[in-house]
Design a protein around this motif. Structure first.
Motif: not given
Length: 276
Positions: A84, A88, A110-111, A116, A119-121, A123, A131
């Motif tokens: 993960d 991305h 962003q990648y 990574l 920023d991303y929830r 998953r 996070h």
């Protein structure tokens, strides 16, 4: 402190620069003949994760999530986390080839690993826990001052140079003119660059994830409790007792207030806390 030997060894094996390591072999082979190898975020994330300091900090982050969230994390979940923070979820090779200028920089930042990981929830429970530990959620004078300086600066090139010059990200950000694009038209791009630089600096700092005083004390109390050294928990018991008596107020050291919503009538109840 916390020992993270198992996680350290696991990450070391994944990113070991050895011909016997299939992951490293795939990294080497993917670079041969790939037209995007010099600007590929996955490749650069792999190179960043090959750094021992970053590996150690990733291990500490995982342990902090386990302890604070009281969760169990399997080896499979750690493997999923590594994927993960390498790739991305929307990565598309053709898009990477065709995107140029500021659009590419937006995509590339962003990648990147610093984005990574925080920023991303939604998953996994592990990524959700990480996070919550994002440095951008902290409120410190140093971070606030850096944010102000970064956002008002016309020229962010010195900051880019300071934080990325010796990373695989640096060459890409300079070659594609991050400083020029943030000057002329993209507040969103500058915001992303700020988040990337702040997190990247934290991930590369050997001491950044050393336990805070409060967290260290919690770990000590947790260890003493589970190892049966109850006598060392005296200060904790005293603190709990003070908190209970100060919650809604007290009449004396034996009577606590059980209602403070009514200004005309206060009810007190006798309470004696017996040490463990």
């Amino acid at each position: 402190g916390i020992e993270t030997d198992y996680l350290d060894q696991l990450l070391s094996r994944i990113f070991d620069k050895s011909s016997k390591n299939p992951f490293y072999q795939a990294y080497c082979q993917s670079g041969d003949g790939c037209p995007n190898r010099k600007r590929c975020p996955i490749r650069h994330n792999f190179e960043m994760l090959s750094d021992k300091t970053i590996q150690s900090n990733i291990s500490k982050i995982i342990c902090e999530v386990i302890i604070k969230d009281k969760s169990m994390v399997s080896t499979r979940e750690v493997f999923n986390l590594i994927y993960d923070i390498l790739v991305h979820p929307a990565f598309n090779r053709n898009d990477l080839c065709e995107t140029v200028d500021s659009n590419f920089l937006n995509m590339y930042i962003q990648y990147s690993l610093p984005m990574l990981i925080y920023d991303y929830r939604d998953r996994s429970a592990l990524i959700d826990g990480i996070h919550k530990l994002d440095i951008l959620k902290e409120r410190t004078q140093a971070l606030d001052e850096f944010a102000i300086q970064f956002n008002v600066a016309e020229n962010i090139e010195p900051v880019i140079q300071k934080y990325t010059s010796d990373t695989p990200y640096g060459e890409v950000l300079f070659d594609y003119g991050l400083n020029c694009h943030t000057k002329t038209k993209s507040k969103e791009l500058k915001s992303k660059a700020f988040r990337m630089m702040t997190r990247l600096q934290r991930l590369r700092d050997k001491n950044a994830f050393d336990s805070s005083p409060v967290y260290s004390l919690y770990l000590k109390n947790l260890y003493w409790y589970n190892s049966g050294q109850k006598e060392k928990l005296y200060d904790l018991y005293q603190l709990v007792s003070r908190c209970v008596f100060d919650w809604k107020g007290k009449l004396d050291d034996r009577h606590i207030c059980i209602n403070n919503e009514d200004d005309t009538v206060l009810l007190y109840e006798r309470l004696e806390i017996t040490p463990y």
